[in-house]
Design a protein around this motif. Structure first.
Motif, mmCIF file in Angstrom:
data_model
loop_
_atom_site.group_PDB
_atom_site.id
_atom_site.type_symbol
_atom_site.label_atom_id
_atom_site.label_comp_id
_atom_site.label_asym_id
_atom_site.label_seq_id
_atom_site.Cartn_x
_atom_site.Cartn_y
_atom_site.Cartn_z
ATOM 1 N N TRP A 182 9.580 76.412 38.472
ATOM 2 C CA TRP A 182 11.076 76.129 38.774
ATOM 3 C C TRP A 182 11.581 74.979 38.085
ATOM 4 O O TRP A 182 10.952 74.177 37.347
ATOM 5 N N ARG A 183 12.932 75.176 38.018
ATOM 6 C CA ARG A 183 13.984 74.066 37.346
ATOM 7 C C ARG A 183 14.930 73.812 38.429
ATOM 8 O O ARG A 183 15.555 74.337 38.779
ATOM 9 N N LEU A 184 14.800 72.457 38.461
ATOM 10 C CA LEU A 184 15.803 71.702 39.375
ATOM 11 C C LEU A 184 17.368 71.860 38.650
ATOM 12 O O LEU A 184 17.466 71.662 37.442
ATOM 13 N N MET A 185 18.159 72.021 39.191
ATOM 14 C CA MET A 185 19.539 72.361 38.809
ATOM 15 C C MET A 185 20.413 71.132 39.059
ATOM 16 O O MET A 185 21.689 71.344 38.534
ATOM 17 N N GLY A 186 20.108 70.006 39.593
ATOM 18 C CA GLY A 186 20.856 68.858 39.624
ATOM 19 C C GLY A 186 20.138 67.460 40.488
ATOM 20 O O GLY A 186 18.894 67.801 40.560
ATOM 21 N N GLU A 187 20.857 66.902 40.775
ATOM 22 C CA GLU A 187 20.128 65.637 41.583
ATOM 23 C C GLU A 187 19.586 66.338 43.133
ATOM 24 O O GLU A 187 20.066 67.044 43.604
ATOM 25 N N ALA B 210 16.895 74.358 43.047
ATOM 26 C CA ALA B 210 16.100 74.853 42.135
ATOM 27 C C ALA B 210 16.287 76.440 41.690
ATOM 28 O O ALA B 210 16.633 76.970 42.544
ATOM 29 N N GLU B 211 15.912 76.667 40.475
ATOM 30 C CA GLU B 211 16.042 78.151 40.205
ATOM 31 C C GLU B 211 14.831 78.698 39.459
ATOM 32 O O GLU B 211 14.006 77.735 38.802
ATOM 33 N N GLN B 212 14.493 79.828 39.514
ATOM 34 C CA GLN B 212 13.254 80.428 38.578
ATOM 35 C C GLN B 212 13.806 81.482 38.121
ATOM 36 O O GLN B 212 14.173 82.889 38.824
ATOM 37 N N ARG C 73 18.817 62.311 35.479
ATOM 38 C CA ARG C 73 17.478 62.680 34.640
ATOM 39 C C ARG C 73 16.766 63.917 35.365
ATOM 40 O O ARG C 73 15.572 64.487 35.077
ATOM 41 N N THR C 74 17.403 64.357 36.634
ATOM 42 C CA THR C 74 16.765 65.257 37.620
ATOM 43 C C THR C 74 17.220 66.687 37.072
ATOM 44 O O THR C 74 16.458 67.689 37.256
ATOM 45 N N GLU C 75 18.414 66.856 36.627
ATOM 46 C CA GLU C 75 18.864 68.326 36.285
ATOM 47 C C GLU C 75 18.001 68.818 35.088
ATOM 48 O O GLU C 75 17.875 68.228 34.204
ATOM 49 N N GLY C 76 17.459 69.791 35.285
ATOM 50 C CA GLY C 76 16.789 70.396 34.273
ATOM 51 C C GLY C 76 15.072 70.060 34.529
ATOM 52 O O GLY C 76 14.396 70.647 33.666
#
Length: 348
Positions: A61-66, A51-53, A160-163
């Motif tokens: 926070w935003r997930l970067m992938g699965e 995840a990134e912020q 569907r998890t990325e982003g």
């Protein structure tokens, strides 16, 4: 109750809303019906991802992938490569490159679950995968789950998890709100889990008291006498899992010629022509049905199931790996050294 006067912090807020539209109503009704039919939970174990912020995102926070890695170090290595290639290909600024490479240097020598570079926080995050069960059966896909059609076995599986934005206070429907409340006190308690795993799980209820549900995934399992075994990885749609089952049945390991000095292939890797023919026929019948979720072939029972993932949230966001989460290996240097000007030193 006086610990948080006024507005509760985001990681303790579950914001339930209602949308006055037919799709929302049907989805909610489907969720409540499933909760009644499959009232219990089976926890499979942890999954890890990135995840990134970015600036201005806090506390989100935003997930970067699965989230599909079974070991934290696999994700640290993924982050290592992500930052190294950003330094190589995505900046010409020496200061930015120094920042990125400093984070890479940490990941090469430490089990670092969070690093910062160029004003962005990167974190290895943890989620627990679980399925719902009722009357001895795992929950299959719901009629309202996003799905697709087609049997192209090489079709890409959308992510569907990325982003996905991890926002504990974001508005959700009543069924999800109730589901999250039910999960707040979920911890590993069974004796089959080691004592340190149970202790870490109990501690997380306090350190990360909030719960967010991630996008649902789907898997194929094989039903055994008293348990299930995983047959495929996770997929974003039920149809993706169905295609994976057909692939599993019709694309076994090819039979390789015997070569001098090479060990004989294990029996499970060898192709039995009779079994291959039976599997091919079963797969064709399976594909002829409308969105099937169960297949019997040669005494084996395969099921497409619905797999959910819950992420625990604390005051500073998603939970990172726990001390009891195991790794098969440690950090290492994955890429050649690079200086702040982008010059790479390759070994001789």
């Amino acid at each position: 109750m006086d610990d948080h006067p006024g507005k509760s912090p985001d990681h303790l807020t579950i914001n339930v809303t209602h949308h006055d539209d037919p799709v929302f109503e049907v989805t909610e009704a489907d969720a409540f019906a499933s909760a009644r039919k499959y009232p219990n939970i089976v926890v499979r174990g942890p999954l890890f991802g990135l995840a990134e912020q970015r600036r201005g995102d806090r506390p989100r926070w935003r997930l970067m992938g699965e989230l599909d890695s079974g070991f934290p170090q696999m994700v640290r290595d993924e982050l290592n490569s992500h930052l190294w290639f950003k330094a190589k290909d995505e900046t010409d600024d020496p200061a930015e490159r120094r920042s990125l490479l400093a984070a890479v240097a940490r990941l090469e020598t430490e089990k670092a679950d969070e690093v910062s570079a160029c004003g962005v926080r990167y974190r290895v995050v943890r989620a627990d995968e679980f399925t719902r069960i009722g009357d001895g059966s795992l929950e299959p896909p719901r009629a309202t789950d996003p799905d697709d059609d087609g049997w192209d076995l090489d079709a890409p599986d959308p992510c569907r998890t990325e982003g996905f934005v991890v926002d504990h206070a974001a508005a959700v429907g009543l069924s999800e709100g109730i589901g999250r409340v039910e999960l707040l006190h979920l911890a590993y308690t069974a004796e089959r889990f080691p004592a340190d795993v149970r202790a870490d799980s109990q501690r997380a209820l306090t350190t990360h008291p909030g719960v967010v549900l991630l996008p649902t995934t789907f898997r194929v399992v094989q039903r055994n006498e008293v348990s299930w075994s995983m047959v495929t990885g996770q997929h974003s749609t039920p149809q993706g899992a169905r295609r994976a089952l057909v692939d599993h049945l019709t694309r076994p390991f090819p039979e390789l010629p015997d070569l001098p000095g090479m060990p004989e292939l294990p029996a499970w890797m060898k192709v039995d022509e009779k079994e291959a023919a039976v599997n091919e026929r079963a797969a064709k019948k399976f594909m002829a049905r409308r969105r099937p979720n169960e297949l019997f072939v040669r005494g084996k029972r395969f099921e497409v199931i619905r797999a959910e993932r819950m992420m625990r949230i604390g005051p500073d966001g998603p939970e990172t790996p726990r001390p009891s989460d195991v790794d098969e290996y440690g950090p290492s240097q994955l890429h050649p050294p690079m200086d702040e000007h982008g010059n790479i030193t390759y070994g001789t």
